[in-house]
Design an enzyme around this catalytic site. Structure first.
Site, PDB file in Angstrom:
ATOM      1  CG  ASP A 185      -1.746  -1.260   1.357  1.00  0.00           C
ATOM      2  OD1 ASP A 185      -2.158  -1.805   0.322  1.00  0.00           O
ATOM      3  OD2 ASP A 185      -1.954  -1.717   2.501  1.00  0.00           O
ATOM      4  CD  GLU A 219      -9.045  -3.244  -1.828  1.00  0.00           C
ATOM      5  OE1 GLU A 219      -9.791  -3.517  -0.872  1.00  0.00           O
ATOM      6  OE2 GLU A 219      -8.102  -3.962  -2.187  1.00  0.00           O
TER       7      GLU A 219
END
Length: 511
Positions: free
Chosen positions: A16, A181
């Site tokens: 991420d 997402e």
């Protein structure tokens, strides 16, 4: 001039990624889940060579990780620079709280982070931070019905208090892939672009992009470009599970994309992943309406000859450095991590050694055991621990341990009985526990070593005259074994009960 470089640029469990440029330095944050300190932070001036600095979350007022289960804790992180301050926004899944932590550069070039967080009352994860004309917006992902439908939603907040001014409102349902997402909003040529990830963090993972003339949408799909970056249909590529990206500009104004991906090993007819999700970097050509990322292919080797202006930013050759720690600095190397909380006075530096005091808490108890680890960064690498002769086993245990979560780990442990040192294998694979003696050593161990190979892990201990070892399958420490891709393998030193484990040096190197 750098003609090519190798992905990942951050190797091991660094998922991420989010990057921001401040003056001439790039700052990157990554998710850390149940590991402490929370939120990994790195910096670079050339995009290829990154210096690890102290993790951001080191106080419970920022985020309480003490109750985090495996694969919980700090989820996706975003970093932005607004009005001379850093802002990091993330989710602590253990508390299910979304929050911002603010930071400021001091005269020495260090970021001083606030100990108090700014909470954002949203029901979701993966928050982004977009600031424009004095207004601050947070896109995030969350459920919009009781059928499990996810969408990208958005709120406007007061940046100083976190109070919601408008929203939440749905701004995109994605392209129809599962688990939309990881949103980030980018403005270019008076249009707004929404970057997202879909397909779930696995082989179907993909990066998608949407466009709108309005910050509140609707953000429209373009079937001719989506997915904009993925390897979901390229099983032959060495990098897989490409997703969760961030776009940023370098000092020359060129666009780049950073994202996560994995390097699975092929073992027979299986593919297994031991390093978890890692950080990748790609040049972006945004000449036209939609960006083209590295000619559309998430490759391991990035050829820069077609990106001459991007090359000017890569001022130094990439160095894939080994990890070597002789503990001669004033503070612990920031690559070392513990579980859920600080070890406090149970881990300290003194006279060029690291002392780890044992605790009664064990790895499988979802607490904070006396364990300090570093990430596995290569499919084939060694992890070597040199033991100081001031180590006192007492009635406890010392050893090394490799884990992917608290139900999938293995350790080689040493206890003392009379004048001998008894060596044990201790391993857990879900509900299967293996405890077996391997033999005895006549004197205190001088070295522990873990040899990671794509298919196996071999644990060894020696007193300089005699060595004892065991071998186990790397599959037991894989993302596939735990059916989750959040974390990767962590290898480290481990002490139990009243043992005092004193270390002279630790080395991790590629084989």
């Amino acid at each position: 001039m750098v003609e090519s470089y190798q992905n990942p640029i951050l190797r091991g469990m660094y998922p991420d990624p989010s990057i921001v440029l401040v003056e001439d330095t790039y700052y990157m944050v990554n998710s850390t889940f149940e590991y402490y300190p929370g939120i990994a932070l790195s910096k670079s001036t050339d995009l290829l060579n990154w210096t690890k600095v102290a993790g951001i979350i080191d106080a419970k007022e920022q985020a309480d990780l003490s109750e985090a289960k495996s694969n919980e804790g700090i989820f996706a992180v975003c970093i932005r620079y607004i009005n001379d301050h850093f802002y990091v926004i993330t989710t602590n899944f253990a508390e299910f709280k979304n929050f911002i932590i603010k930071g400021k550069l001091n005269a020495e070039g260090e970021i001083i982070w606030d100990k108090q967080r700014i909470e954002i009352d949203i029901m979701g994860i993966d928050p982004d931070l977009y600031h424009e004309n004095g207004h601050t917006y947070i896109p995030f992902t969350g459920y919009i019905d009781d059928k499990g439908t996810k969408a990208i939603q958005q709120v406007e907040i007061d940046l100083s208090s976190g109070k919601i001014i408008r929203g939440p409102e749905v701004i995109s349902l994605g392209t129809g892939g599962r688990d939309v997402e990881g949103p980030h909003i980018i403005k270019r040529n008076d249009a707004y672009y929404l970057l997202a990830a879909e397909g779930g963090t696995g082989v179907g993972h993909m990066i998608t992009m949407f466009k709108s003339d309005n910050l509140w949408g609707p953000f429209e799909d373009n079937v001719s470009i989506n997915p904009i970056f993925t390897n979901r249909d390229r099983a032959n590529e060495t990098l897989q599970n490409i997703g969760h990206a961030d776009l940023f500009q370098d000092v020359q104004g060129n666009w780049w994309l950073t994202c996560l991906g994995t390097r699975p090993s092929t073992i027979g007819f299986k593919q297994i992943t031991n390093m978890g999700r890692e950080t990748l970097l790609y040049p972006v050509d945004w000449t036209h309406e939609w960006p083209e990322i590295n000619h559309g292919i998430p490759s391991e080797i990035v050829d820069m000859t077609a990106f001459p202006t991007h090359q000017k930013t890569l001022t130094k050759p990439q160095k894939l450095s080994v990890f070597y720690d002789s503990f001669d600095g004033p503070v612990l190397n920031p690559e070392w991590i513990s579980l859920r909380d600080s070890l406090g006075k149970d881990a300290f530096l003194q006279d060029a050694t690291l002392t780890l005091k044992g605790r009664h808490t064990t790895i499988e108890q979802e607490g904070t055991p006396a364990f300090l680890g570093i990430r596995q960064t290569e499919k084939a690498e060694s992890f070597t621990v040199t033991v100081a002769d001031t180590t006192a086993v007492n009635t406890g245990k010392i050893g090394i341990l490799s884990m992917i979560n608290d139900n999938h780990f293995a350790a080689i442990l040493v206890t003392k009985q009379d004048e001998q040192f008894v060596v044990h294998r201790y391993q857990k694979v879900e509900d299967l526990v293996i405890e077996e003696p391997l033999g005895t050593l006549d004197s205190l161990p001088v070295q522990f070593e873990l040899i990671n190979q794509p298919a196996t892990k071999t644990f060894t201990v020696t007193d300089g005259k005699k060595s004892l070892y065991f071998e186990t399958s790397a599959l037991h420490f894989s993302n596939e074994a735990i059916a989750a891709l959040n974390t990767g393998d962590i290898q480290g030193i481990y002490a139990l009960d009243d043992a005092e484990f004193v270390i002279n040096k630790v080395q991790r190197k590629c084989l």
